[in-house]
Design a protein around this motif. Structure first.
Motif, PDB file in Angstrom:
ATOM      1  N   PRO B  78       1.229  -1.719  -0.160  1.00 61.46           N
ATOM      2  CA  PRO B  78       0.682  -0.102  -0.037  1.00 61.46           C
ATOM      3  C   PRO B  78       0.658   1.539  -0.123  1.00 61.46           C
ATOM      4  N   ALA B  79       0.364   2.204   0.298  1.00 58.72           N
ATOM      5  CA  ALA B  79       0.984   3.995  -0.499  1.00 58.72           C
ATOM      6  C   ALA B  79       1.708   3.787   1.322  1.00 58.72           C
ATOM      7  N   LYS B  80       1.615   3.345   2.528  1.00 60.55           N
ATOM      8  CA  LYS B  80       2.796   2.954   2.814  1.00 60.55           C
ATOM      9  C   LYS B  80       4.083   2.728   2.943  1.00 60.55           C
ATOM     10  N   ASP B  81       4.329   1.589   2.321  1.00 59.26           N
ATOM     11  CA  ASP B  81       5.137   0.760   1.846  1.00 59.26           C
ATOM     12  C   ASP B  81       5.963   1.135   0.373  1.00 59.26           C
ATOM     13  N   ALA B  82       5.247   1.787  -0.492  1.00 53.89           N
ATOM     14  CA  ALA B  82       5.292   1.799  -1.986  1.00 53.89           C
ATOM     15  C   ALA B  82       6.835   2.921  -2.321  1.00 53.89           C
ATOM     16  N   GLY B  83       7.374   2.016  -3.012  1.00 55.59           N
ATOM     17  CA  GLY B  83       8.983   2.957  -2.657  1.00 55.59           C
ATOM     18  C   GLY B  83       9.462   2.402  -2.151  1.00 55.59           C
ATOM     19  N   ASN B  84       8.902   1.533  -1.599  1.00 62.52           N
ATOM     20  CA  ASN B  84      10.825   1.064  -0.144  1.00 62.52           C
ATOM     21  C   ASN B  84      11.594  -0.075  -1.199  1.00 62.52           C
ATOM     22  N   ALA B  85      12.290   0.405  -1.067  1.00 66.78           N
ATOM     23  CA  ALA B  85      13.312  -1.584  -1.852  1.00 66.78           C
ATOM     24  C   ALA B  85      14.500  -1.419  -1.446  1.00 66.78           C
ATOM     25  N   THR B  86      14.885  -3.030  -1.742  1.00 69.29           N
ATOM     26  CA  THR B  86      16.164  -3.341  -1.099  1.00 69.29           C
ATOM     27  C   THR B  86      16.702  -4.075  -3.015  1.00 69.29           C
ATOM     28  N   LEU B  87      18.301  -4.083  -2.174  1.00 67.15           N
ATOM     29  CA  LEU B  87      18.661  -4.128  -3.498  1.00 67.15           C
ATOM     30  C   LEU B  87      19.915  -5.330  -2.942  1.00 67.15           C
ATOM     31  N   LYS B  88      20.288  -6.289  -3.304  1.00 64.72           N
ATOM     32  CA  LYS B  88      21.110  -6.959  -3.138  1.00 64.72           C
ATOM     33  C   LYS B  88      22.456  -7.456  -4.125  1.00 64.72           C
ATOM     34  N   LEU B  89      23.562  -7.012  -4.209  1.00 61.91           N
ATOM     35  CA  LEU B  89      24.510  -7.547  -4.649  1.00 61.91           C
ATOM     36  C   LEU B  89      25.069  -8.080  -4.380  1.00 61.91           C
ATOM     37  N   GLY B  90      25.631  -9.659  -4.974  1.00 61.71           N
ATOM     38  CA  GLY B  90      25.937 -11.006  -4.084  1.00 61.71           C
ATOM     39  C   GLY B  90      26.195 -10.454  -2.597  1.00 61.71           C
ATOM     40  N   ASP B  91      26.905  -9.798  -2.489  1.00 61.66           N
ATOM     41  CA  ASP B  91      26.796 -10.220   0.009  1.00 61.66           C
ATOM     42  C   ASP B  91      26.512  -9.559   0.815  1.00 61.66           C
ATOM     43  N   ASP B  92      26.656  -8.031  -0.224  1.00 58.96           N
ATOM     44  CA  ASP B  92      25.454  -6.578   0.501  1.00 58.96           C
ATOM     45  C   ASP B  92      24.917  -5.785  -0.153  1.00 58.96           C
ATOM     46  N   MET B  93      23.986  -5.928   0.743  1.00 59.04           N
ATOM     47  CA  MET B  93      22.006  -5.090   0.781  1.00 59.04           C
ATOM     48  C   MET B  93      22.438  -3.932   1.539  1.00 59.04           C
ATOM     49  N   TRP B  94      21.697  -3.211  -0.100  1.00 61.53           N
ATOM     50  CA  TRP B  94      21.256  -2.093   0.016  1.00 61.53           C
ATOM     51  C   TRP B  94      19.781  -1.643   0.272  1.00 61.53           C
ATOM     52  N   ILE B  95      19.312  -0.419   1.098  1.00 61.17           N
ATOM     53  CA  ILE B  95      17.884   0.149   0.797  1.00 61.17           C
ATOM     54  C   ILE B  95      17.788   1.191   1.053  1.00 61.17           C
ATOM     55  N   PHE B  96      16.310   1.075   0.595  1.00 64.73           N
ATOM     56  CA  PHE B  96      15.944   2.334   0.037  1.00 64.73           C
ATOM     57  C   PHE B  96      14.770   2.829   0.239  1.00 64.73           C
ATOM     58  N   ASN B  97      15.170   4.279   1.484  1.00 66.44           N
ATOM     59  CA  ASN B  97      13.330   4.366   1.807  1.00 66.44           C
ATOM     60  C   ASN B  97      13.153   5.835   1.196  1.00 66.44           C
ATOM     61  N   PRO B  98      11.834   5.927   0.336  1.00 66.92           N
ATOM     62  CA  PRO B  98      11.274   7.211   0.100  1.00 66.92           C
ATOM     63  C   PRO B  98      11.411   8.026   1.054  1.00 66.92           C
ATOM     64  N   ARG B  99      10.481   7.978   2.542  1.00 66.83           N
ATOM     65  CA  ARG B  99      10.908   8.952   2.905  1.00 66.83           C
ATOM     66  C   ARG B  99      11.919   9.696   3.270  1.00 66.83           C
ATOM     67  N   LEU B 100      12.475   9.226   3.312  1.00 62.46           N
ATOM     68  CA  LEU B 100      14.540   9.685   4.406  1.00 62.46           C
ATOM     69  C   LEU B 100      14.876   9.934   3.233  1.00 62.46           C
ATOM     70  N   ASN B 101      14.452   9.398   1.441  1.00 65.34           N
ATOM     71  CA  ASN B 101      15.157   9.939   0.720  1.00 65.34           C
ATOM     72  C   ASN B 101      16.395   9.476   0.594  1.00 65.34           C
ATOM     73  N   GLN B 102      16.896   8.259   0.269  1.00 58.98           N
ATOM     74  CA  GLN B 102      17.571   7.988   0.931  1.00 58.98           C
ATOM     75  C   GLN B 102      18.598   6.114   1.108  1.00 58.98           C
ATOM     76  N   ILE B 103      20.175   5.857   0.624  1.00 64.30           N
ATOM     77  CA  ILE B 103      20.359   4.634   0.882  1.00 64.30           C
ATOM     78  C   ILE B 103      21.206   4.000   1.634  1.00 64.30           C
ATOM     79  N   ILE B 104      20.425   3.372   2.357  1.00 64.37           N
ATOM     80  CA  ILE B 104      21.213   2.683   3.754  1.00 64.37           C
ATOM     81  C   ILE B 104      21.810   1.103   3.612  1.00 64.37           C
ATOM     82  N   LYS B 105      23.208   1.565   3.249  1.00 62.40           N
ATOM     83  CA  LYS B 105      23.923  -0.118   2.991  1.00 62.40           C
ATOM     84  C   LYS B 105      23.569  -0.903   4.282  1.00 62.40           C
ATOM     85  N   LEU B 106      23.224  -2.154   4.931  1.00 60.72           N
ATOM     86  CA  LEU B 106      22.432  -2.460   5.525  1.00 60.72           C
ATOM     87  C   LEU B 106      24.201  -3.319   6.557  1.00 60.72           C
TER      88      LEU B 106
END
Lengths: 406, 258
Positions: B78-106
């Protein structure tokens, strides 16, 4: 009559009696003082370690200790805090909510224990605000503010005025995200705290993590750890919700409790050796005096005094000697403990060791019934038990051969 | 008497060898299940329902995978969650949060935490392949399911492997459909299990289209994923699996942009 006889016998050899009194007295004094110092140090270690963050005791929802999850909550913290504070011995109660979340700045990100606290109440149950190295602690009215540990600040490359982003999981399963400004950096000296802890205002935390009015734990405070711990059973009875758990310091910090237990066992060995040495010294002189007086005992037997009565007389001498020495020792030991307790004992060079345990450089002996009497009573028991040996020797005396003895 | 005993022995030996001949290689079977699961590349749309004692919520997401290592998941509703995304490349993961508009490495210390409030941890996503590469496999039992043979494979960590789990039990159908996966801790106690509830055709292959992950012994906390559509072995642009696309989704004509 036996007591009077024994008392007079003691002073037939005043120098020997005085020396014996001195060795018993000195050992008792050392025991009283060291035990008081030891108990004082334990209390100080416990209080400092617990005050650093956990608090003296906590009220937790069921299952929280094994799995401190955000969804395990106390729904009405106000009622729980009021109930706890009505118990004598509990002076303060402060609510907390806490979750493990990602804190990041730029490319750096770390997992941290993000804790929502009531800025005013929190300062009464923990001492984190006393360890602020830069900036200030949280204040009532703060919004998007955070105080963070020095190591975490270094790792993130953030300082006062810097902005942190927070990413975690809210209670309703949605993403909890927030941006906070660092207003203070604390340096407790404890690695886990300095590396992991972020504190923010509770109301902001409850908004960000969709908590409503709920919290995770209520931290309790009291005049001293001992008094608060004594009050906990009554807190347990008063709680509005019987499912809530009252968690004492031993459960909060089992490591400290175990370290103290270990230290007690080791020092018990020292006290025991001291006791054995003193008992042997006393026993030695006593046996000598019994040997010297073999003729005298032979005469007593010959005029009709029973051997058991003579044995009891010698035992009585021993008892009087012990009481004399122990009284002097307890008086000297408590006096020393009181005098040093007034100023504190400074051990030069030990500050670094103490700092690991969050203990200030000055040690204060703690005098109570245990520290004042446990050691002397053990010595009394030891000396009286040793008296069996001369007693049995006297019981075996024969009047004729005893009188002929040199 | 001896004859009967000899006969019994022969039957037992024959029976044993027949069963052995019928059992496929467990390594092969697991590999087949993972290949069936995501192909060389995949694009699926998934509905995820998270159930808790006091609430239940359903989210929709788009998911792309490439090979064994790379994956991108983007929530769409739903709208509250839309836009959140997770990217996995090899062993690394990044998270994108639309409210922070920022990529965060896990951070590594967060790998055991729950992913998007579900019963899946980041480890489940990042280390799903470990069961193939870090464990030794043995078929422990065989059963029948929907006219197929189903093999239960016991996966134990290789001697030097640093694994999340003490043991895994994986059930795979003979056509490569994953039927269940049970996760054990280092004390060999089952912690959670993923169970396939429905097998259906997805993108032209038999597929576990409804799966539920739940904690062992807790019926009131589970997460169900339901595959709505899927395409496999398609051309995906390389730029899909990048941090810049994580932050600013572009439309690659694969439904990647929204």
């Amino acid at each position: 009559m036996l007591t009077g006889l024994a008392w007079r016998n003691l002073w037939r050899q005043p120098r020997r009696t005085l020396l014996n009194t001195l060795s018993i007295g000195f050992a008792a004094m050392v025991m009283v003082f060291l035990l008081a110092l030891q108990l004082g140090t334990y209390a100080s270690v416990k209080e400092n370690v617990l005050k650093a963050f956990d608090g003296y005791a906590q009220i937790q929802p069921p299952g929280y200790r094994d799995d401190p999850a955000l969804h395990r909550t106390i729904e009405d913290p106000g009622m729980v805090m009021d109930a706890a504070k009505r118990v004598a011995g509990v002076t303060d109660a402060a609510p907390r909510a806490s979750s493990f979340a990602i804190v990041s700045r730029g490319d750096a990100s770390f997992g941290a224990a993000v804790t929502g606290v009531d800025p005013a109440l929190e300062q009464r149950v923990s001492a984190l605000h006393n360890t602020i190295a830069r900036g200030r602690y949280l204040e009532p009215g703060d919004g998007a503010a955070a105080v963070i540990g020095s190591a975490l600040a270094r790792n993130l490359g953030v300082d006062l005025g810097g902005r942190l982003t927070l990413l975690g999981e809210a209670r309703d399963g949605t993403v909890a995200a927030d941006v906070l400004t660092v207003v203070g950096v604390f340096d407790t000296g404890t690695r886990e705290l300095d590396r992991q802890v972020v504190e923010m205002p509770l109301t902001r935390f409850q908004d960000t993590f969709a908590m409503g009015k709920a919290v995770n734990v209520v931290v309790l405070g009291g005049k001293s750890l001992a008094r608060l711990t004594d009050a906990l059973p009554r807190v347990r009875e008063r709680l509005p919700d019987p499912d809530l758990r009252v968690v004492d310091w031993k459960t909060l910090r089992p490591g400290v409790s175990q370290a103290i237990t270990l230290d007690v066992s080791v020092s018990m060995l020292w006290y025991a050796s001291l006791l054995v040495v003193v008992v042997f010294i006393v026993l030695n002189t006593l046996l000598m005096s019994v040997l010297e007086r073999t003729r005298e005992f032979g005469v007593l037997l010959a005029v009709g005094m029973r051997a058991s009565l003579i044995g009891r007389m010698v035992w009585m001498e021993l008892l009087l000697l012990a009481l004399l020495g122990l009284t002097a020792g307890v008086l000297a030991g408590t006096g020393l403990a009181l005098a040093i307790g007034h100023y504190g004992l400074v051990l030069p060079g030990a500050e670094a060791v103490f700092a690991q345990w969050g203990v200030p450089g000055r040690l204060f002996p703690r005098l109570d019934a245990v520290s004042a009497f446990a050691g002397p009573l053990a010595m009394l028991a030891g000396i009286l038990a040793a008296g069996v040996i001369p007693y049995r020797r006297i019981r075996q005396l024969e009047p004729v051969s005893a009188m002929r003895a040199a | 008497m001896n004859a009967i005993r000899a006969l019994a022995l022969i039957v037992a030996l024959l029976g044993g060898s027949v069963a052995r001949a019928g059992n496929p290689d467990p390594d092969q079977l697991l590999r087949q299940a993972f290949d069936n699961w995501r192909g060389k590349t995949s694009h699926t749309t998934v509905e995820m329902t998270v159930h808790r004692p006091d609430w239940e919520r359903t989210m929709s997401m788009d998911s792309w995978t490439r090979g064994e290592d790379d994956a991108l998941v983007r929530f769409t509703a739903p709208a509250k969650d839309a836009g959140n995304a997770t990217l996995k490349l090899g062993d690394d993961m990044w998270i994108f949060n639309p409210r922070l508009n920022q990529i965060i490495k896990l951070p590594a210390s967060m790998m055991a935490q729950s992913w998007m409030g579900s019963d899946f941890s980041y480890n489940d996503l990042a280390k799903a392949d470990d069961v193939l590469t870090e464990y030794t496999h043995r078929i422990t039992s065989t059963s029948q399911a929907d006219g197929h043979a189903a093999y239960e494979i016991e996966a134990l960590p290789k001697p030097d492997a640093a694994t999340v789990w003490g043991k895994q039990l994986v059930t795979v159908r003979d056509d490569g459909v994953l039927l269940s996966e049970t996760y054990f801790d280092q004390d060999m106690k089952p912690l959670k299990q993923m169970t396939t509830e429905r097998v259906d055709d997805l993108g032209g292959r038999p597929y576990p289209v409804v799966m539920t992950m739940s904690k062992t012994g807790d019926d009131d906390r589970w997460t169900r994923i339901e595959f709505q559509s899927g395409r496999f072995d398609i051309d995906l642009p390389g730029a899909l699996f990048t941090r810049s696309n994580l932050r600013n989704p572009r439309d690659f004509g694969t439904g990647a942009g929204h």
